[in-house]
Design an enzyme around this catalytic site. Structure first.
Site, PDB file in Angstrom:
ATOM      1  N   SER A 162       0.764  -1.331   0.236  1.00 47.40           N
ATOM      2  CA  SER A 162      -0.325   0.328  -0.352  1.00 47.40           C
ATOM      3  C   SER A 162       0.352   1.107  -0.191  1.00 47.40           C
ATOM      4  O   SER A 162       1.748   1.712  -0.481  1.00 47.40           O
ATOM      5  CB  SER A 162      -0.939  -0.366   1.308  1.00 47.40           C
ATOM      6  OG  SER A 162      -1.728   1.195   1.290  1.00 47.40           O
ATOM      7  N   THR A 163       0.433   2.172   0.782  1.00 49.95           N
ATOM      8  CA  THR A 163       1.756   3.212   0.894  1.00 49.95           C
ATOM      9  C   THR A 163       3.247   3.598   0.904  1.00 49.95           C
ATOM     10  O   THR A 163       3.741   2.311   1.628  1.00 49.95           O
ATOM     11  CB  THR A 163       1.389   4.250   2.438  1.00 49.95           C
ATOM     12  OG1 THR A 163       0.232   4.358   2.628  1.00 49.95           O
ATOM     13  CG2 THR A 163       1.714   5.490   2.254  1.00 49.95           C
ATOM     14  N   HIS A 189      -2.126  -0.643  -3.293  1.00 47.79           N
ATOM     15  CA  HIS A 189      -3.237  -0.494  -3.295  1.00 47.79           C
ATOM     16  C   HIS A 189      -3.221   0.659  -4.357  1.00 47.79           C
ATOM     17  O   HIS A 189      -2.264   2.163  -3.664  1.00 47.79           O
ATOM     18  CB  HIS A 189      -3.594   0.579  -1.707  1.00 47.79           C
ATOM     19  CG  HIS A 189      -4.065  -0.555  -0.486  1.00 47.79           C
ATOM     20  ND1 HIS A 189      -4.127  -0.356   0.245  1.00 47.79           N
ATOM     21  CD2 HIS A 189      -4.667  -2.372  -1.473  1.00 47.79           C
ATOM     22  CE1 HIS A 189      -4.220  -1.662   1.325  1.00 47.79           C
ATOM     23  NE2 HIS A 189      -4.621  -3.270  -0.174  1.00 47.79           N
ATOM     24  N   MET A 279       0.272   1.263   4.809  1.00 49.24           N
ATOM     25  CA  MET A 279      -0.961   1.894   6.642  1.00 49.24           C
ATOM     26  C   MET A 279      -1.552   0.514   6.574  1.00 49.24           C
ATOM     27  O   MET A 279      -2.785   0.044   5.779  1.00 49.24           O
ATOM     28  CB  MET A 279      -1.280   3.195   5.497  1.00 49.24           C
ATOM     29  CG  MET A 279      -2.121   3.980   6.776  1.00 49.24           C
ATOM     30  SD  MET A 279      -2.680   5.556   6.651  1.00 49.24           S
ATOM     31  CE  MET A 279      -1.719   5.798   5.377  1.00 49.24           C
ATOM     32  N   ASP A 282      -4.126  -5.205   5.937  1.00 50.02           N
ATOM     33  CA  ASP A 282      -4.720  -5.437   4.668  1.00 50.02           C
ATOM     34  C   ASP A 282      -3.625  -6.949   4.649  1.00 50.02           C
ATOM     35  O   ASP A 282      -2.136  -6.603   3.920  1.00 50.02           O
ATOM     36  CB  ASP A 282      -4.961  -4.621   3.886  1.00 50.02           C
ATOM     37  CG  ASP A 282      -5.563  -5.340   2.524  1.00 50.02           C
ATOM     38  OD1 ASP A 282      -5.806  -6.433   2.791  1.00 50.02           O
ATOM     39  OD2 ASP A 282      -5.278  -5.097   1.240  1.00 50.02           O
TER      40      ASP A 282
END
Length: 341
Positions: A162-163, A189, A279, A282
């Site tokens: 993600s991030t 993401h 973050m 998940d």
């Protein structure tokens, strides 16, 4: 002590709206504002904010050039505001390459219309990016690494992020050889308008073939398949992909948990799953299912993450077979997958 934010945008209206949201939270405070990229660099050096919000299109110096200058002279976590267009995707990916940490869609309508969700997301991202992991210190490839031998031969690699993921994925995938023997599924993401551009960029940089995943396609060795933003990617059979809208109740589209969990039925213990920077958590429940099937799970080492939420969720749940610094992951993949451990 509150977190100091520098707000950079050539629109006085947009700056005011962002400032109002930031100053309404007692944990944050606006320490300054800038209307162009050159002023952003100067104020970063003089004010030393904890985090910066940055526009792209500005006079004198654009956002990407400003990010590069800041990361050279005074490295600071930067949140970009981005348009959700194909061109906006390319610009945002350039900004991430230049050193920006994360991005938010730029919408005059949403920021001025009292959208509480946007305000919450903006505040949450600023608080997270100002934390100690926002500017990762990449150790040498061997730092802190515990390696393991595995009895099984791997037939599939899964990577969730993600991030910070776009840059981390680039650092991993560009180090893989053209004859890497497994297909790779990537769950990052990103908005739907971003993933095609990101796949094209990775494909141009990598020896392996990288593409946005297509419903019903067969998987091939030496190829990586990026889950389309706004959709879910699952396995519907061995070496067969399914792309679908998925359950609206899922927080993430695409969801790392969903893709990880779908591999258990078709690959058993022959899956290697890797959780990179991001973050939230998940991937944790999907990793739990994979471990129940005796698959192998790795987590990126925390100090090399932009945000260590997702990898730490794996390690705290005792699901990680190895915790590996970012710059060592590709080497370990080649060692373990090619030679079977």
């Amino acid at each position: 002590m509150s977190i100091g934010v520098l707000v950079v945008d050539d629109s006085g209206f947009f700056r005011q709206q962002v400032k109002t949201i930031i100053n309404a939270d007692p944990r944050l405070r606006v320490v300054g504002e800038a209307s162009n990229g050159r002023e952003a660099v100067e104020k970063t050096l003089s004010l030393q904010p904890d985090v910066i919000t940055m526009d792209y299109e500005m006079p004198l110096m654009d956002g990407i050039s400003s990010v590069r200058e800041i990361m050279t002279q005074q490295p600071t976590p930067i949140l970009m505001f981005s348009s959700l267009t194909i061109e906006g995707a390319r610009i945002t990916l350039d900004a991430l390459d230049a050193g920006a940490v994360d991005f938010l869609p730029k919408s005059y309508e949403r920021i001025s219309g009292g959208h509480s969700s946007l305000k919450q997301i903006l505040v949450a991202k600023l608080l997270t990016l100002a934390g100690p992991r926002a500017a990762p210190n990449l150790p040498s490839p061997s730092a802190g690494q515990r390696t393991t031998s595995y009895a099984q031969d791997f037939e599939l690699v899964l990577i969730g992020a993600s991030t910070g993921g776009p840059v981390a994925l680039q650092k991993v995938l560009t180090q893989l050889p053209v004859n890497f023997p497994c297909p790779i599924l990537i769950i990052q993401h990103l908005p739907g308008t971003f993933t095609a551009s990101f796949a094209e960029r990775l494909n141009a940089q990598c020896a392996i073939h990288v593409q946005q995943a297509v419903d019903g396609q067969d998987l091939a060795p030496g190829s990586a398949y990026l889950a389309p933003g706004g959709m879910q990617m699952m396995l519907s059979g061995k070496n067969r992909l399914r792309i679908l809208a998925g359950d609206a109740r899922l927080n993430y589209k695409p969801s790392v948990d969903l893709t990880f969990g779908s591999a258990v039925k078709y690959y058993g213990n022959r899956t290697l799953a890797i959780v990179l920077t991001g973050m939230g958590a998940d991937g944790r429940e999907g990793a739990r299912l994979l471990k129940q099937g005796n698959s192998v799970v790795w987590a990126q080492e925390a100090s090399t993450c932009v945000i260590d939420g997702m990898p730490s969720a794996i390690t705290k749940a005792n699901l990680a077979d190895e915790v590996i610094p970012l710059l060592s992951i590709a080497q370990r993949m080649v060692e373990v997958v090619r030679y079977g451990g």
